[in-house]
Design a protein around this motif. Structure first.
Motif, PDB file in Angstrom:
ATOM      1  N   GLN A 176      45.969  35.207  40.906  1.00  0.00           N
ATOM      2  CA  GLN A 176      45.320  35.129  42.218  1.00  0.00           C
ATOM      3  C   GLN A 176      46.340  35.125  43.347  1.00  0.00           C
ATOM      4  OE1 GLN A 176      43.131  31.493  41.530  1.00  0.00           O
ATOM      5  NE2 GLN A 176      41.191  32.601  41.486  1.00  0.00           N
ATOM      6  N   LYS A 177      47.452  34.444  43.137  1.00  0.00           N
ATOM      7  CA  LYS A 177      48.443  34.268  44.201  1.00  0.00           C
ATOM      8  C   LYS A 177      49.485  35.382  44.237  1.00  0.00           C
ATOM      9  CE  LYS A 177      46.803  30.351  45.621  1.00  0.00           C
ATOM     10  NZ  LYS A 177      46.278  30.153  46.949  1.00  0.00           N
ATOM     11  N   GLY A 178      49.683  36.089  43.153  1.00  0.00           N
ATOM     12  CA  GLY A 178      50.695  37.140  43.097  1.00  0.00           C
ATOM     13  C   GLY A 178      52.011  36.627  42.566  1.00  0.00           C
ATOM     14  N   ALA A 179      52.575  35.665  43.226  1.00  0.00           N
ATOM     15  CA  ALA A 179      53.805  35.002  42.776  1.00  0.00           C
ATOM     16  C   ALA A 179      53.765  33.577  43.314  1.00  0.00           C
ATOM     17  CB  ALA A 179      55.046  35.722  43.291  1.00  0.00           C
ATOM     18  N   VAL A 180      54.143  32.617  42.476  1.00  0.00           N
ATOM     19  CA  VAL A 180      54.100  31.211  42.876  1.00  0.00           C
ATOM     20  C   VAL A 180      55.332  30.487  42.364  1.00  0.00           C
ATOM     21  CG1 VAL A 180      51.580  31.061  42.973  1.00  0.00           C
ATOM     22  CG2 VAL A 180      52.742  30.545  40.851  1.00  0.00           C
ATOM     23  N   SER A 181      55.637  29.394  43.011  1.00  0.00           N
ATOM     24  CA  SER A 181      56.734  28.541  42.552  1.00  0.00           C
ATOM     25  C   SER A 181      56.192  27.514  41.563  1.00  0.00           C
ATOM     26  CB  SER A 181      57.380  27.824  43.737  1.00  0.00           C
ATOM     27  OG  SER A 181      56.474  26.889  44.291  1.00  0.00           O
ATOM     28  N   TYR A 182      57.100  26.921  40.807  1.00  0.00           N
ATOM     29  CA  TYR A 182      56.692  25.832  39.921  1.00  0.00           C
ATOM     30  C   TYR A 182      56.013  24.733  40.726  1.00  0.00           C
ATOM     31  CZ  TYR A 182      59.261  27.327  35.691  1.00  0.00           C
ATOM     32  OH  TYR A 182      59.702  27.976  34.573  1.00  0.00           O
ATOM     33  N   ALA A 183      56.541  24.446  41.923  1.00  0.00           N
ATOM     34  CA  ALA A 183      55.989  23.371  42.761  1.00  0.00           C
ATOM     35  C   ALA A 183      54.536  23.649  43.139  1.00  0.00           C
ATOM     36  CB  ALA A 183      56.845  23.186  44.011  1.00  0.00           C
ATOM     37  N   GLU A 184      54.191  24.909  43.391  1.00  0.00           N
ATOM     38  CA  GLU A 184      52.806  25.254  43.725  1.00  0.00           C
ATOM     39  C   GLU A 184      51.885  25.016  42.528  1.00  0.00           C
ATOM     40  OE1 GLU A 184      52.510  28.903  46.587  1.00  0.00           O
ATOM     41  OE2 GLU A 184      54.361  29.099  45.405  1.00  0.00           O
ATOM     42  N   ILE A 185      52.357  25.343  41.335  1.00  0.00           N
ATOM     43  CA  ILE A 185      51.561  25.093  40.128  1.00  0.00           C
ATOM     44  C   ILE A 185      51.409  23.596  39.910  1.00  0.00           C
ATOM     45  CG2 ILE A 185      51.448  25.403  37.619  1.00  0.00           C
ATOM     46  CD1 ILE A 185      53.079  28.031  38.047  1.00  0.00           C
ATOM     47  N   GLU A 186      52.498  22.851  40.100  1.00  0.00           N
ATOM     48  CA  GLU A 186      52.451  21.391  39.961  1.00  0.00           C
ATOM     49  C   GLU A 186      51.396  20.802  40.889  1.00  0.00           C
ATOM     50  OE1 GLU A 186      56.406  19.871  40.769  1.00  0.00           O
ATOM     51  OE2 GLU A 186      57.271  21.318  39.368  1.00  0.00           O
ATOM     52  N   ALA A 187      51.385  21.242  42.145  1.00  0.00           N
ATOM     53  CA  ALA A 187      50.447  20.701  43.128  1.00  0.00           C
ATOM     54  C   ALA A 187      49.007  21.104  42.811  1.00  0.00           C
ATOM     55  CB  ALA A 187      50.832  21.180  44.528  1.00  0.00           C
ATOM     56  N   GLU A 188      48.790  22.337  42.412  1.00  0.00           N
ATOM     57  CA  GLU A 188      47.435  22.833  42.143  1.00  0.00           C
ATOM     58  C   GLU A 188      46.781  22.114  40.972  1.00  0.00           C
ATOM     59  OE1 GLU A 188      43.975  25.186  42.477  1.00  0.00           O
ATOM     60  OE2 GLU A 188      45.615  24.920  43.887  1.00  0.00           O
ATOM     61  N   PHE A 189      47.563  21.828  39.920  1.00  0.00           N
ATOM     62  CA  PHE A 189      46.991  21.268  38.692  1.00  0.00           C
ATOM     63  C   PHE A 189      47.421  19.831  38.418  1.00  0.00           C
ATOM     64  CE2 PHE A 189      47.039  25.897  38.137  1.00  0.00           C
ATOM     65  CZ  PHE A 189      45.701  26.106  37.875  1.00  0.00           C
ATOM     66  N   ASN A 190      48.137  19.223  39.366  1.00  0.00           N
ATOM     67  CA  ASN A 190      48.593  17.847  39.212  1.00  0.00           C
ATOM     68  C   ASN A 190      49.402  17.675  37.920  1.00  0.00           C
ATOM     69  OD1 ASN A 190      48.918  15.201  40.067  1.00  0.00           O
ATOM     70  ND2 ASN A 190      47.094  14.507  38.964  1.00  0.00           N
ATOM     71  N   LEU A 191      50.403  18.531  37.746  1.00  0.00           N
ATOM     72  CA  LEU A 191      51.251  18.519  36.557  1.00  0.00           C
ATOM     73  C   LEU A 191      52.676  18.141  36.917  1.00  0.00           C
ATOM     74  CD1 LEU A 191      50.080  21.895  34.979  1.00  0.00           C
ATOM     75  CD2 LEU A 191      49.503  19.599  34.170  1.00  0.00           C
ATOM     76  N   SER A 192      53.413  17.650  35.941  1.00  0.00           N
ATOM     77  CA  SER A 192      54.830  17.362  36.150  1.00  0.00           C
ATOM     78  C   SER A 192      55.620  18.665  36.077  1.00  0.00           C
ATOM     79  CB  SER A 192      55.341  16.394  35.076  1.00  0.00           C
ATOM     80  OG  SER A 192      55.356  17.048  33.813  1.00  0.00           O
ATOM     81  N   ASN A 193      56.843  18.629  36.570  1.00  0.00           N
ATOM     82  CA  ASN A 193      57.708  19.802  36.499  1.00  0.00           C
ATOM     83  C   ASN A 193      57.972  20.188  35.050  1.00  0.00           C
ATOM     84  OD1 ASN A 193      60.740  20.945  36.368  1.00  0.00           O
ATOM     85  ND2 ASN A 193      59.704  21.615  38.240  1.00  0.00           N
ATOM     86  N   ALA A 194      58.117  19.195  34.188  1.00  0.00           N
ATOM     87  CA  ALA A 194      58.357  19.474  32.768  1.00  0.00           C
ATOM     88  C   ALA A 194      57.162  20.190  32.138  1.00  0.00           C
ATOM     89  CB  ALA A 194      58.656  18.182  32.017  1.00  0.00           C
ATOM     90  N   SER A 195      55.941  19.771  32.492  1.00  0.00           N
ATOM     91  CA  SER A 195      54.742  20.436  31.965  1.00  0.00           C
ATOM     92  C   SER A 195      54.656  21.875  32.442  1.00  0.00           C
ATOM     93  CB  SER A 195      53.479  19.682  32.389  1.00  0.00           C
ATOM     94  OG  SER A 195      53.425  18.425  31.769  1.00  0.00           O
ATOM     95  N   VAL A 196      54.915  22.092  33.710  1.00  0.00           N
ATOM     96  CA  VAL A 196      54.880  23.452  34.260  1.00  0.00           C
ATOM     97  C   VAL A 196      55.941  24.310  33.589  1.00  0.00           C
ATOM     98  CG1 VAL A 196      55.242  24.853  36.341  1.00  0.00           C
ATOM     99  CG2 VAL A 196      53.857  22.767  36.454  1.00  0.00           C
TER     100      VAL A 196
END
Length: 127
Positions: free
Chosen positions: A34-54
């Motif tokens: 949907q986003k085209g390209a995202v950072s790990y931080a954006e995935i972390e924020a969207e799904f409430n995940l840790s950096n290690a999980s992402v």
């Protein structure tokens, strides 16, 4: 969209590798699409995940995982050109093809479009 279409879309994900693609991996893949390209931080924020999980999820979705015997090779992980410490992800050619198949599976069929336009018997009689 009806449940049959959803089942067809999920079967596309399932055909990749059912053991390697949990539902939350599918959610992340759709988010990236949907986003085209995202950072790990954006995935972390969207799904409430840790950096290690992402990192683990993206490793499983990419071709470069040092912890898994098999990977899905659906995304590309790369360094952010503006911030060298930040990782970004985007769909690769295979990932785009999978997401096109999923989108097609979710498109209404001609029958679905016809039934949405059809009136109920009560509407026909009242008309």
């Amino acid at each position: 969209m009806d449940l049959r279409q959803l089942a067809n879309a999920l079967s596309i994900f399932n055909s990749l590798d059912p053991a390697a693609l949990p539902l939350h991996h599918c959610q992340v893949l759709v988010f990236i699409a949907q986003k085209g390209a995202v950072s790990y931080a954006e995935i972390e924020a969207e799904f409430n995940l840790s950096n290690a999980s992402v990192s683990r999820i993206c490793g499983a979705l990419s071709e470069a995982s040092n912890r898994r015997a098999s990977t899905l090779d659906l995304i590309e992980i790369y360094r952010d050109p503006t911030e060298g410490r930040r990782h970004r992800v985007r769909l690769n050619a295979k990932g785009k093809a999978v997401m096109r198949s999923v989108a097609q599976a979710l498109e209404p069929t001609t029958h679905d479009q016809w039934t949405q336009q059809a009136q109920s018997p009560g509407e026909l009689l009242a008309g």
